[in-house]
Design a protein around this motif. Structure first.
Motif, PDB file in Angstrom:
ATOM      1  N   ASN A 188      47.998  36.757  43.453  1.00 52.33           N
ATOM      2  CA  ASN A 188      46.981  37.013  44.283  1.00 52.33           C
ATOM      3  C   ASN A 188      47.362  36.628  45.770  1.00 52.33           C
ATOM      4  OD1 ASN A 188      45.581  35.305  41.750  1.00 52.33           O
ATOM      5  ND2 ASN A 188      44.892  37.346  42.099  1.00 52.33           N
TER       6      ASN A 188
ATOM      7  N   ALA B 239      45.682  41.184  41.904  1.00 55.75           N
ATOM      8  CA  ALA B 239      44.250  41.138  42.504  1.00 55.75           C
ATOM      9  C   ALA B 239      44.344  40.459  43.586  1.00 55.75           C
ATOM     10  CB  ALA B 239      43.264  40.609  41.290  1.00 55.75           C
TER      11      ALA B 239
ATOM     12  N   GLU C   3      31.499  44.116  40.859  1.00 53.92           N
ATOM     13  CA  GLU C   3      31.858  42.855  40.293  1.00 53.92           C
ATOM     14  C   GLU C   3      33.345  42.813  39.636  1.00 53.92           C
ATOM     15  OE1 GLU C   3      30.327  40.286  40.671  1.00 53.92           O
ATOM     16  OE2 GLU C   3      28.323  41.135  41.607  1.00 53.92           O
ATOM     17  N   THR C   4      33.836  41.806  39.781  1.00 54.36           N
ATOM     18  CA  THR C   4      35.391  41.574  39.315  1.00 54.36           C
ATOM     19  C   THR C   4      35.278  41.936  37.694  1.00 54.36           C
ATOM     20  OG1 THR C   4      36.055  39.940  40.842  1.00 54.36           O
ATOM     21  CG2 THR C   4      37.462  40.084  39.038  1.00 54.36           C
TER      22      THR C   4
ATOM     23  N   ASP D 177      39.392  45.181  45.447  1.00 51.26           N
ATOM     24  CA  ASP D 177      38.565  44.005  45.977  1.00 51.26           C
ATOM     25  C   ASP D 177      37.345  44.068  45.928  1.00 51.26           C
ATOM     26  OD1 ASP D 177      39.086  41.426  48.039  1.00 51.26           O
ATOM     27  OD2 ASP D 177      37.294  42.411  48.438  1.00 51.26           O
ATOM     28  N   PRO D 178      36.527  43.078  45.450  1.00 51.43           N
ATOM     29  CA  PRO D 178      35.022  43.122  45.036  1.00 51.43           C
ATOM     30  C   PRO D 178      34.127  43.427  46.228  1.00 51.43           C
ATOM     31  CG  PRO D 178      35.795  40.797  44.965  1.00 51.43           C
ATOM     32  CD  PRO D 178      37.023  41.734  45.206  1.00 51.43           C
TER      33      PRO D 178
ATOM     34  N   ASN E  39      41.653  49.780  39.784  1.00 51.17           N
ATOM     35  CA  ASN E  39      41.065  49.536  38.493  1.00 51.17           C
ATOM     36  C   ASN E  39      41.919  50.222  37.516  1.00 51.17           C
ATOM     37  OD1 ASN E  39      39.351  48.164  40.161  1.00 51.17           O
ATOM     38  ND2 ASN E  39      37.870  49.796  40.418  1.00 51.17           N
TER      39      ASN E  39
ATOM     40  N   TYR F 165      38.445  34.317  41.451  1.00 54.69           N
ATOM     41  CA  TYR F 165      37.913  34.764  40.479  1.00 54.69           C
ATOM     42  C   TYR F 165      38.551  34.606  39.139  1.00 54.69           C
ATOM     43  CZ  TYR F 165      34.936  36.959  43.913  1.00 54.69           C
ATOM     44  OH  TYR F 165      33.946  37.310  44.977  1.00 54.69           O
TER      45      TYR F 165
ATOM     46  N   ILE G 206      43.294  46.050  40.128  1.00 52.29           N
ATOM     47  CA  ILE G 206      41.880  46.097  40.508  1.00 52.29           C
ATOM     48  C   ILE G 206      41.668  45.974  42.007  1.00 52.29           C
ATOM     49  CG2 ILE G 206      41.179  45.000  38.408  1.00 52.29           C
ATOM     50  CD1 ILE G 206      40.366  42.428  39.727  1.00 52.29           C
TER      51      ILE G 206
ATOM     52  N   ASP H 117      37.261  35.108  35.698  1.00 52.27           N
ATOM     53  CA  ASP H 117      37.045  36.334  35.401  1.00 52.27           C
ATOM     54  C   ASP H 117      38.526  36.914  34.647  1.00 52.27           C
ATOM     55  OD1 ASP H 117      34.399  36.788  35.729  1.00 52.27           O
ATOM     56  OD2 ASP H 117      34.877  37.194  38.093  1.00 52.27           O
ATOM     57  N   TYR H 118      39.443  36.538  35.280  1.00 57.04           N
ATOM     58  CA  TYR H 118      40.845  36.828  34.818  1.00 57.04           C
ATOM     59  C   TYR H 118      41.208  36.108  33.181  1.00 57.04           C
ATOM     60  CZ  TYR H 118      41.159  37.547  39.940  1.00 57.04           C
ATOM     61  OH  TYR H 118      40.986  37.887  41.051  1.00 57.04           O
TER      62      TYR H 118
END
Length: 272
Positions: A203, A184, A162-163, A156-157, A137, A189, A154, A192-193
């Protein structure tokens, strides 16, 4: 007698086919043009390693390391699940990473397997000790030819955050005008990105569907979802370009079908 010979031969061919599906290292190469990428970064070559789990490619991962070395990357990114919670062998995974750090700078983020093992501090410490840039993060700058881009990583959730929250933490103090490259583990997600102003992300997670049908795509993923989405290739949404690796290994079920282990090689180009 002939019948038994035919059966044995058929089983032998089937075994060879299944083995090849797990061991044939496939290079997927992309040339990606990006609007905000500084012209000084044109030609930047990134090798992505994802979802190694407990897979082994040659003695001390020699085949995997050699494949990566031959590509002469500017950086190597590892997008989670370097280890496997069902067949945990950190030393085997570190053999690969020890080879990678001799080739180019290596950036790493955790996947869900690292988190579920409850051993993240030990894993990240050992990675840092051998020279890996572990991103939890946070954002670091990458420089080339006098220009800079942001590399964001970041967790992993599965860690309970939260992402969007993790992205907010990682992006504190950064400039929205700077090109943003995100590492990530999970591709699903993506919204969110997009909302965080990410330009490019790498990913993995879904193993390309694990079992694939030629000409159609993923039949079932590692969580037994039928016809899963966001499992491989390049996807675009608004300003975001998302690169999704099919990964290298498996978890629990040690089968990849019509889905050879994948090393992603992405060469970035600027529109400027």
């Amino acid at each position: 007698m002939k019948k038994w010979i035919a059966i044995i031969a058929t089983l032998g061919l089937l075994g060879c086919f299944l083995y090849a599906n797990q061991q044939w290292l496939h290079l997927t190469k992309y040339a990606i043009t990006l609007k905000k990428l500084p012209k000084e970064m044109d030609g930047l070559k990134i090798v992505q390693i994802s979802d190694l789990h407990h897979a082994e490619f040659g003695h001390e991962q020699s085949k995997l390391i050699e494949k990566v070395k031959n590509e002469k990357p500017d950086m190597i990114v590892i997008t989670g699940d370097l280890v496997d919670r069902y067949h945990y062998d950190l030393d085997q995974s570190l053999e690969a990473v020890e080879g990678f750090v001799k080739i180019a700078p290596v950036y790493y983020v955790n996947g869900n397997h690292e988190v579920s093992l409850n051993d993240v501090p030990q894993i990240t410490k050992l990675l840092k000790d051998i020279g890996v840039h572990v991103l939890e993060n946070q954002t670091v700058s990458y420089y080339r030819n006098g220009a800079a881009i942001d590399i964001i990583g970041i967790d992993d959730p599965l860690n309970g955050k939260e992402t969007a929250q993790m992205l907010n933490e990682a992006l504190v103090g950064t400039d929205t005008e700077t090109f943003r490259l995100l590492l990530a583990h999970r591709p699903e997600y993506y919204q969110d990105y997009v909302n965080a102003g990410i330009d490019l992300t790498f990913n993995g997670h879904a193993h390309g569907g694990q079992i694939r049908i030629p000409g159609i795509g993923g039949l079932v993923d590692h969580q037994m979802n039928l016809f899963p989405t966001h499992i491989e290739g390049i996807e675009r949404q608004d300003q975001l370009t998302q690169v999704i690796s099919r990964g290298l290994g498996n978890s629990r079920v040690n089968i990849r079908l019509f889905n050879p282990p994948e090393i992603v090689v992405a060469t970035l180009h600027s529109e400027k």
